[in-house]
Motif scaffolding. Structure first.
Motif, PDB file in Angstrom:
ATOM      1  N   LYS A 372       2.722  20.319  -4.412  1.00 51.05           N
ATOM      2  CA  LYS A 372       1.272  20.454  -4.215  1.00 51.05           C
ATOM      3  C   LYS A 372       0.829  19.754  -2.918  1.00 51.05           C
ATOM      4  O   LYS A 372       1.413  18.745  -2.506  1.00 51.05           O
ATOM      5  N   ALA A 373      -0.241  20.300  -2.316  1.00 46.95           N
ATOM      6  CA  ALA A 373      -0.752  19.759  -1.045  1.00 46.95           C
ATOM      7  C   ALA A 373      -1.111  18.268  -1.189  1.00 46.95           C
ATOM      8  O   ALA A 373      -0.841  17.475  -0.281  1.00 46.95           O
ATOM      9  N   GLU A 374      -1.675  17.891  -2.339  1.00 45.50           N
ATOM     10  CA  GLU A 374      -2.076  16.477  -2.519  1.00 45.50           C
ATOM     11  C   GLU A 374      -0.857  15.558  -2.467  1.00 45.50           C
ATOM     12  O   GLU A 374      -0.928  14.434  -1.980  1.00 45.50           O
ATOM     13  N   GLN A 375       0.268  16.039  -2.998  1.00 45.60           N
ATOM     14  CA  GLN A 375       1.476  15.213  -3.003  1.00 45.60           C
ATOM     15  C   GLN A 375       1.994  15.021  -1.578  1.00 45.60           C
ATOM     16  O   GLN A 375       2.388  13.918  -1.190  1.00 45.60           O
ATOM     17  N   ASP A 377       0.235  15.116   1.134  1.00 45.67           N
ATOM     18  CA  ASP A 377      -0.729  14.231   1.782  1.00 45.67           C
ATOM     19  C   ASP A 377      -0.429  12.770   1.423  1.00 45.67           C
ATOM     20  O   ASP A 377      -0.358  11.891   2.293  1.00 45.67           O
ATOM     21  N   LEU A 378      -0.193  12.544   0.146  1.00 47.08           N
ATOM     22  CA  LEU A 378       0.090  11.187  -0.356  1.00 47.08           C
ATOM     23  C   LEU A 378       1.379  10.637   0.281  1.00 47.08           C
ATOM     24  O   LEU A 378       1.424   9.503   0.764  1.00 47.08           O
ATOM     25  N   LYS A 381       0.936   9.978   4.036  1.00 44.82           N
ATOM     26  CA  LYS A 381       0.075   8.811   4.281  1.00 44.82           C
ATOM     27  C   LYS A 381       0.836   7.528   3.960  1.00 44.82           C
ATOM     28  O   LYS A 381       0.651   6.502   4.613  1.00 44.82           O
ATOM     29  N   GLU A 388      -3.357   6.299   8.665  1.00 46.01           N
ATOM     30  CA  GLU A 388      -3.369   7.416   7.705  1.00 46.01           C
ATOM     31  C   GLU A 388      -4.125   8.627   8.233  1.00 46.01           C
ATOM     32  O   GLU A 388      -3.794   9.773   7.885  1.00 46.01           O
ATOM     33  N   ASP A 392      -4.424  13.669   8.518  1.00 48.18           N
ATOM     34  CA  ASP A 392      -5.521  14.654   8.514  1.00 48.18           C
ATOM     35  C   ASP A 392      -5.555  15.430   9.840  1.00 48.18           C
ATOM     36  O   ASP A 392      -5.872  16.610   9.867  1.00 48.18           O
TER      37      ASP A 392
END
Ligand code: NAD
Ligand code: UDX
Length: 465
Positions: A372-375, A377-378, A381, A388, A392
């Motif tokens: 997933k995109a959130e993973q 990103d995490l 970062k 961080e 983005d």
């Protein structure tokens, strides 16, 4: 006869699939409750979207959930009701204090021991399923004895898990072996028999190995160290191949035919990832160092050093090939998971390759079929501390691989997903600035065909002319 009541503390990549298969194969002879303090994870286990992706897992859970398989946050209740308790919590590398960066953090194991002591109202067999430092069973035993209610007895067993992610269900259904370590006392042997009986519902008896507790604990660390060492060995060869025009796939095939060596785990790559190999080798390194066996520690440490180097070497090759600058260039990353058929990104080589490319100001377009995109990103970062915001600015995550590759200066394959082999790379080539580069960190693509299309190919351990 009443079914064996099993509790598993920890509903993660090991606890969830392992208990699902125990429930499936044990049928009405077992009742399994998997508990976790993470409410979100338990809610996901009770939903249609399980918290982990693992081929075949959905079907097994659907068959058993609500019948003899339960997911719950009621840790106390499940402990109380259980005859057998699996401890399957995380044992990450310590990030603080003594042993920082190498010892395993056993605080979650200790909190399980305290919860078991507090809530047990009868005798229990407590099973280390987590991968633990040698002699952790002794720690468990001492905490349980010091805190239990009068008259309550515990037997501790070691039963490490050897499943690999992506193939967890087939590994669990048909394991090479099940290892059970326990005490040599009559009570210890009785406990071993009780756990063995659970596996005997589907595992042939000659595949159930019993040992003393300490051999079992150490065997798990040894198995992962040996597996990882093979990958570092072939990756070390890949560097020599690149410099000598030998081909690492040919070398692997030639040596793998020797029955003493075997063909498995000789796939050269951008580097091994996953939550286990590095952590468990470092755990072994810490053990050796603390036993004053520094040469032994250095020997195993080198496996990790080589792996870090292999990841770095790959990103350096990308930068060098792109005329020593990737700043503001679009680079498509195909695959972010640490291997195919999983959505897990823990210690994935992709994280570190992306980190190096972000350091150089590359624009990354990332596609993975299951992460997933959130993973992403995490993860990115977490390797960009203090900056961080660069994630983005520099990273986009795509759900369409062609969109991710469109107009890229280079495409880098970091996970060996099968679907990557089926892409229309001629179509992709047409959109790319020239020379168009393709870096195959898994050696899965048809290099000759891609070369024919006009791609400049860089692969692991081979020269593509
Ligand atoms: P994970 O992080 O996916 O799951 C661990 C779970 O334990 C988490 O959901 C966490 O919330 C829970 N937990 C922690 N403390 C708890 C407590 N006190 N009470 C209740 N729940 C608690 O970890 P994982 O990948 O399943 O690994 C678990 C263990 O198995 C580790 O020791 C690992 O080394 C070992 N192992 C993992 C694999 C693998 O492929 N992932 C394979 C073999 C062995
Ligand atoms: C590993 C062990 O295999 C398993 O027995 C243990 O229980 C947990 O740790 P896992 O990490 O899930 O399992 O996957 P594995 O298949 O071992 O792969 C680990 C990493 O090595 C992946 O990044 C994979 O891509 C890489 N790998 C594997 C290679 O680079 N080359 C190979 O030949 C094999």
């Amino acid at each position: 006869m009443a079914p064996t009541n099993i509790c598993c503390i920890g509903a993660g990549y090991v606890g969830g699939p392992t208990c699902s298969v125990i429930a499936l194969k044990g049928g009405d002879q077992v009742k399994v409750t998997v508990v976790d303090i993470n409410q979100k994870r338990i809610a996901a286990w009770n939903s249609d979207e399980l918290p982990i992706y693992e081929p075949g897992l959905d079907e097994v859970v659907q068959q058993c959930r609500g019948k003899n398989l339960f997911f719950s946050t009621d840790v106390a209740g499940a402990i109380k009701a259980a005859d057998l308790i699996f401890v399957s919590v995380n044992t990450p590398t310590k990030l603080y204090g003594l042993g920082k960066g190498s010892a395993a953090d056993v605080k979650y194991i200790e909190s399980c021991a305290r919860a078991i002591a507090e809530h047990s109202e009868g005798p229990k067999i407590v099973i280390e399923k987590s991968t633990v430092p040698a002699r952790t069973a002794e720690t468990l035993d001492r905490i349980l004895r010091a805190n239990c209610k009068p008259g309550i007895t515990f037997e501790i067993l070691s039963n490490p898990e050897f499943l690999a992610e992506g193939t967890a269900i087939s590994d669990l259904m048909s394991p090479d072996r099940v290892l059970i370590g326990g005490s040599t006392t009559p009570e210890g042997q009785k406990a071993i028999q009780a756990l063995s009986a659970v596996y005997e519902h589907w595992v042939p008896k000659d595949r159930i190995i019993t040992t003393n507790t300490w051999s079992s604990e150490l065997s798990k660390l040894a198995a992962n160290a040996f597996l990882a060492q093979r990958i570092s060995s072939i990756n070390a060869m890949s560097a020599i191949c690149e410099a000598t025009e030998a081909d690492v796939s040919e070398v692997a095939r030639a040596i793998g035919k020797d029955s003493r060596l075997g063909a498995k785990f000789l796939q050269a790559s951008v580097g091994f990832g996953g939550s286990c190999f590095q952590k468990d080798i470092l755990n072994l390194v810490y053990l050796a160092d603390s036993l004053n066996l520094h040469e032994v520690a250095d020997y195993w440490r080198q496996v990790v050093i080589l792996n870090d180097w292999q990841e770095r070497r790959f990103s350096t090759r990308i930068i060098k090939a792109l005329f020593n600058t990737v700043s503001s260039k679009k680079i498509c990353i195909l695959g972010f998971a640490f291997k195919k058929n999983t959505g897990d990104t823990r210690e994935s080589a992709a994280i570190y390759v992306c980190q190096h490319l972000m350091d150089e100001g590359a624009q990354l377009a990332i596609y993975d079929p299951k992460v997933k995109a959130e993973q992403i990103d995490l993860d990115l970062k977490s390797v960009s501390q203090g900056q961080e915001d660069r994630v983005d600015r520099l990273v986009t995550v795509h759900s369409d691989p062609y969109e991710a590759m469109d107009g890229a200066h280079a495409v880098a394959v970091l996970t060996e997903w099968d679907e990557f082999k089926t892409y229309d790379f001629a179509k992709v080539y047409a959109t790319m600035p020239k020379p168009a580069f393709l870096f195959d960190g898994r050696n899965i693509l048809d290099h000759a065909a891609l070369r024919q299309m006009g791609f400049e190919i860089e692969a692991i351990g081979k020269k593509i002319h």
